[in-house]
Design an enzyme around this catalytic site. Structure first.
Site, PDB file in Angstrom:
ATOM      1  N   GLY A  52      -6.578  -1.944  -2.309  1.00 34.70           N
ATOM      2  CA  GLY A  52      -6.120  -3.053  -1.474  1.00 34.70           C
ATOM      3  C   GLY A  52      -7.254  -4.024  -1.190  1.00 34.70           C
ATOM      4  O   GLY A  52      -8.396  -3.600  -1.033  1.00 34.70           O
ATOM      5  N   ARG A  73      -4.098  -1.885  -8.386  1.00 32.48           N
ATOM      6  CA  ARG A  73      -4.025  -0.429  -8.459  1.00 32.48           C
ATOM      7  C   ARG A  73      -3.679  -0.134  -9.908  1.00 32.48           C
ATOM      8  O   ARG A  73      -2.825  -0.800 -10.496  1.00 32.48           O
ATOM      9  CB  ARG A  73      -2.988   0.102  -7.482  1.00 32.48           C
ATOM     10  CG  ARG A  73      -3.300  -0.332  -6.046  1.00 32.48           C
ATOM     11  CD  ARG A  73      -2.484   0.394  -5.024  1.00 32.48           C
ATOM     12  NE  ARG A  73      -2.486  -0.315  -3.749  1.00 32.48           N
ATOM     13  CZ  ARG A  73      -3.410  -0.174  -2.790  1.00 32.48           C
ATOM     14  NH1 ARG A  73      -4.397   0.673  -2.954  1.00 32.48           N
ATOM     15  NH2 ARG A  73      -3.335  -0.857  -1.671  1.00 32.48           N
ATOM     16  N   ASP A 133     -11.408   4.872  -0.834  1.00 36.44           N
ATOM     17  CA  ASP A 133     -11.546   6.247  -1.301  1.00 36.44           C
ATOM     18  C   ASP A 133     -10.995   6.474  -2.709  1.00 36.44           C
ATOM     19  O   ASP A 133     -11.613   7.149  -3.526  1.00 36.44           O
ATOM     20  CB  ASP A 133     -10.710   7.137  -0.350  1.00 36.44           C
ATOM     21  CG  ASP A 133     -11.554   8.204   0.287  1.00 36.44           C
ATOM     22  OD1 ASP A 133     -12.786   8.110   0.181  1.00 36.44           O
ATOM     23  OD2 ASP A 133     -10.961   9.128   0.870  1.00 36.44           O
ATOM     24  N   THR A 191     -12.418  -1.609   2.568  1.00 36.99           N
ATOM     25  CA  THR A 191     -11.021  -1.320   2.906  1.00 36.99           C
ATOM     26  C   THR A 191     -10.790  -1.617   4.381  1.00 36.99           C
ATOM     27  O   THR A 191     -11.670  -1.349   5.209  1.00 36.99           O
ATOM     28  CB  THR A 191     -10.638   0.147   2.591  1.00 36.99           C
ATOM     29  OG1 THR A 191      -9.349   0.415   3.173  1.00 36.99           O
ATOM     30  CG2 THR A 191     -11.627   1.159   3.136  1.00 36.99           C
ATOM     31  N   ASP A 242      -8.828  -0.045   6.132  1.00 38.70           N
ATOM     32  CA  ASP A 242      -8.306   1.178   6.760  1.00 38.70           C
ATOM     33  C   ASP A 242      -9.361   2.009   7.508  1.00 38.70           C
ATOM     34  O   ASP A 242      -8.995   2.916   8.263  1.00 38.70           O
ATOM     35  CB  ASP A 242      -7.647   2.083   5.709  1.00 38.70           C
ATOM     36  CG  ASP A 242      -6.535   1.364   4.952  1.00 38.70           C
ATOM     37  OD1 ASP A 242      -5.988   0.390   5.490  1.00 38.70           O
ATOM     38  OD2 ASP A 242      -6.234   1.779   3.810  1.00 38.70           O
ATOM     39  N   ASP A 298     -10.999   4.400   6.532  1.00 32.89           N
ATOM     40  CA  ASP A 298     -10.673   5.816   6.310  1.00 32.89           C
ATOM     41  C   ASP A 298     -11.582   6.500   5.295  1.00 32.89           C
ATOM     42  O   ASP A 298     -11.194   7.476   4.668  1.00 32.89           O
ATOM     43  CB  ASP A 298      -9.199   5.943   5.873  1.00 32.89           C
ATOM     44  CG  ASP A 298      -8.926   5.196   4.563  1.00 32.89           C
ATOM     45  OD1 ASP A 298      -9.783   4.392   4.134  1.00 32.89           O
ATOM     46  OD2 ASP A 298      -7.853   5.422   3.973  1.00 32.89           O
ATOM     47  N   ARG A 356      -2.533   2.640   5.920  1.00 32.17           N
ATOM     48  CA  ARG A 356      -2.041   3.682   5.006  1.00 32.17           C
ATOM     49  C   ARG A 356      -1.883   4.991   5.788  1.00 32.17           C
ATOM     50  O   ARG A 356      -1.243   4.987   6.816  1.00 32.17           O
ATOM     51  CB  ARG A 356      -2.963   3.828   3.793  1.00 32.17           C
ATOM     52  CG  ARG A 356      -2.889   2.587   2.907  1.00 32.17           C
ATOM     53  CD  ARG A 356      -3.644   2.751   1.634  1.00 32.17           C
ATOM     54  NE  ARG A 356      -2.814   3.207   0.536  1.00 32.17           N
ATOM     55  CZ  ARG A 356      -3.284   3.451  -0.676  1.00 32.17           C
ATOM     56  NH1 ARG A 356      -4.562   3.311  -0.940  1.00 32.17           N
ATOM     57  NH2 ARG A 356      -2.477   3.842  -1.637  1.00 32.17           N
TER      58      ARG A 356
HETATM   59  P1  ATP Z   1      -7.231   1.053  -0.107  1.00 35.80           P
HETATM   60  O1  ATP Z   1      -6.917   2.382   0.487  1.00 35.80           O
HETATM   61  O2  ATP Z   1      -7.997   0.187   0.791  1.00 35.80           O
HETATM   62  O3  ATP Z   1      -6.035   0.350  -0.682  1.00 35.80           O
HETATM   63  P2  ATP Z   1      -8.296   2.511  -2.376  1.00 35.80           P
HETATM   64  O4  ATP Z   1      -9.455   2.257  -3.258  1.00 35.80           O
HETATM   65  O5  ATP Z   1      -8.282   3.819  -1.646  1.00 35.80           O
HETATM   66  O6  ATP Z   1      -8.225   1.285  -1.363  1.00 35.80           O
HETATM   67  P3  ATP Z   1      -6.186   3.360  -4.155  1.00 35.80           P
HETATM   68  O7  ATP Z   1      -4.931   2.692  -4.552  1.00 35.80           O
HETATM   69  O8  ATP Z   1      -6.091   4.721  -3.565  1.00 35.80           O
HETATM   70  O9  ATP Z   1      -6.944   2.348  -3.208  1.00 35.80           O
HETATM   71  O10 ATP Z   1      -7.126   3.485  -5.459  1.00 35.80           O
HETATM   72  C1  ATP Z   1      -7.420   2.340  -6.241  1.00 35.80           C
HETATM   73  C2  ATP Z   1      -7.395   2.695  -7.704  1.00 35.80           C
HETATM   74  O11 ATP Z   1      -8.433   3.659  -7.979  1.00 35.80           O
HETATM   75  C3  ATP Z   1      -6.124   3.368  -8.213  1.00 35.80           C
HETATM   76  O12 ATP Z   1      -5.085   2.453  -8.466  1.00 35.80           O
HETATM   77  C4  ATP Z   1      -6.631   4.017  -9.497  1.00 35.80           C
HETATM   78  O13 ATP Z   1      -6.730   3.069 -10.523  1.00 35.80           O
HETATM   79  C5  ATP Z   1      -8.034   4.465  -9.084  1.00 35.80           C
HETATM   80  N1  ATP Z   1      -7.997   5.885  -8.688  1.00 35.80           N
HETATM   81  C6  ATP Z   1      -7.606   6.401  -7.511  1.00 35.80           C
HETATM   82  N2  ATP Z   1      -7.686   7.746  -7.505  1.00 35.80           N
HETATM   83  C7  ATP Z   1      -8.110   8.090  -8.745  1.00 35.80           C
HETATM   84  C8  ATP Z   1      -8.376   9.341  -9.391  1.00 35.80           C
HETATM   85  N3  ATP Z   1      -8.219  10.508  -8.769  1.00 35.80           N
HETATM   86  N4  ATP Z   1      -8.820   9.305 -10.673  1.00 35.80           N
HETATM   87  C9  ATP Z   1      -8.985   8.132 -11.321  1.00 35.80           C
HETATM   88  N5  ATP Z   1      -8.752   6.928 -10.756  1.00 35.80           N
HETATM   89  C10 ATP Z   1      -8.322   6.899  -9.508  1.00 35.80           C
END
Ligand code: ATP
Length: 323
Positions: free
Chosen positions: A14, A75, A106, A128, A130, A132, A174
């Site tokens: 995000g 994503r 994360d 982020t 969040d 978190d 989230r």
């Molecule tokens: P926010 O929570 O602020 O939206 P975030 O980085 O936690 O940010 P996510 O959608 O959880 O957002 O992860 C972003 C992208 O990271 C995912 O769409 C995916 O491409 C990649 N990703 C997440 N988890 C994994 C994983 N276990 N292995 C490989 N890639 C991952």
């Protein structure tokens, strides 16, 4: 000193206000250290598609004050497949990127960890709204988002008081309740529902609303976290149970936008430069964090194993003051 020549940078997950300030810091700090910089569009999606451009100091002009991310974000489902991950790692190598800065949450770190196991050198910056990410006390975007939400909540409160309503206001975060807790504390909400501890006992809420009305309170503000959701249905049930007009307001994506606050710009700028320093020192696979007011870096495995709890004291005082 390390052998880094080319640094890549992407934003993932995000979007969060302050990501642009972090991109600017990474690009200009890298150039100041004599490195080449490549900007990767739309997070891991653009990486897999090789949507990559050379960046110079002028590429990041006039962005420090802007919300969103000029590199855009996404994503990316392909990162969960062996094929997608291998393609991403190959693109990094084909582009001569020897340090990849990932600005995100994360999930983005988990993607970075997976890439590191394929030989990519990664550095994560917490971006982020969040808050978190366990290894850090601060994440870029939180301050702006929480203040945006707060100013909306204050407006809803004005009209709730005028009409003597109950208002359920749903905020983002989230599965984490930090944004909701801060909004609750700062707005003086009567109830704050957090995914970390909500027991789904609506009768307690109903009893609280009725008791407060008897005490002479003119409104009842409930901050509901996105991780609990269902605010519209909840409002209907509460109205039926209390006989008081109850409305739901879901703040939604407006919380992600807007010009970053000073705090977010400073955090993003400091962490962006720190990430480049870490790469130039020859360190590998690090996560930048803020601990006790200091910017630090952790090994990515260590960072992802950390946990953090919602602060119980703040949860308790929120309840104590809602009388
Ligand atoms: P926010 O929570 O602020 O939206 P975030 O980085 O936690 O940010 P996510 O959608 O959880 O957002 O992860 C972003 C992208 O990271 C995912 O769409 C995916 O491409 C990649 N990703 C997440 N988890 C994994 C994983 N276990 N292995 C490989 N890639 C991952």
């Amino acid at each position: 000193m390390g052998q880094i020549k080319t640094i890549g940078v992407l934003t993932s997950g995000g979007d969060a206000p302050g990501m642009n300030a972090a991109i600017r810091a990474v690009v200009r700090s890298a150039i100041s250290h004599g490195k080449n910089v490549k900007g990767i569009k739309r997070g891991y999606t653009g990486l897999i598609k090789n949507d990559i451009m050379d960046m110079d100091a002028r590429s990041v002009s006039d962005i420090i004050q802007r919300g969103g991310t000029v590199l855009q974000t996404a994503r990316c489902e392909e990162m969960f497949t062996e094929e997608g991950l291998k393609r991403a790692a190959d693109v990094v190598k084909e582009n001569g990127i020897d340090g990849l800065v990932v600005i995100g949450g994360d999930g983005s770190y988990r993607g970075a960890l997976a890439l590191s196991s394929l030989g990519v050198n990664v550095v994560g910056i917490p971006g982020t709204i969040d808050l978190d990410i366990p290894c850090t006390n601060y994440t870029i975007g939180f301050d702006t988002a929480v203040n945006t939400a707060l100013s909306a909540i204050d407006k809803v409160r004005d009209t709730s008081t005028s009409h003597q309503r109950c208002s359920i206001i749903e905020v983002m975060g989230r599965n984490a309740g930090y944004l909701a807790l801060w909004c609750g504390l700062a707005s003086g909400a009567e109830d704050v529902l957090l995914p970390e501890n909500y027991d789904y006992d609506e009768q307690t809420l109903v009893d609280h609303i009725i008791a407060n009305r008897k005490r002479g309170k003119k409104h009842h503000i409930i901050i509901n976290a996105e991780g609990i959701g269902h605010s519209v249905d909840m409002a209907q049930r509460i109205e039926a149970a209390t006989g008081l007009e109850t409305r739901a307001t879901i703040l939604g994506h407006m919380q992600r936008g807007g010009s970053p606050t000073c705090k977010d710009r400073v955090a993003a700028t400091t962490m962006g430069c720190y990430a480049v320093d870490v790469l130039c020192q020859g360190k590998k696979n690090r996560i930048i964090a803020e601990t006790k007011g200091e910017v630090v870096d952790y090994d990515i495995n260590e960072a992802l194993e950390m946990t953090k709890e919602i602060p119980e004291y703040q949860v308790a005082i929120c309840k104590e003051l809602a009388i």
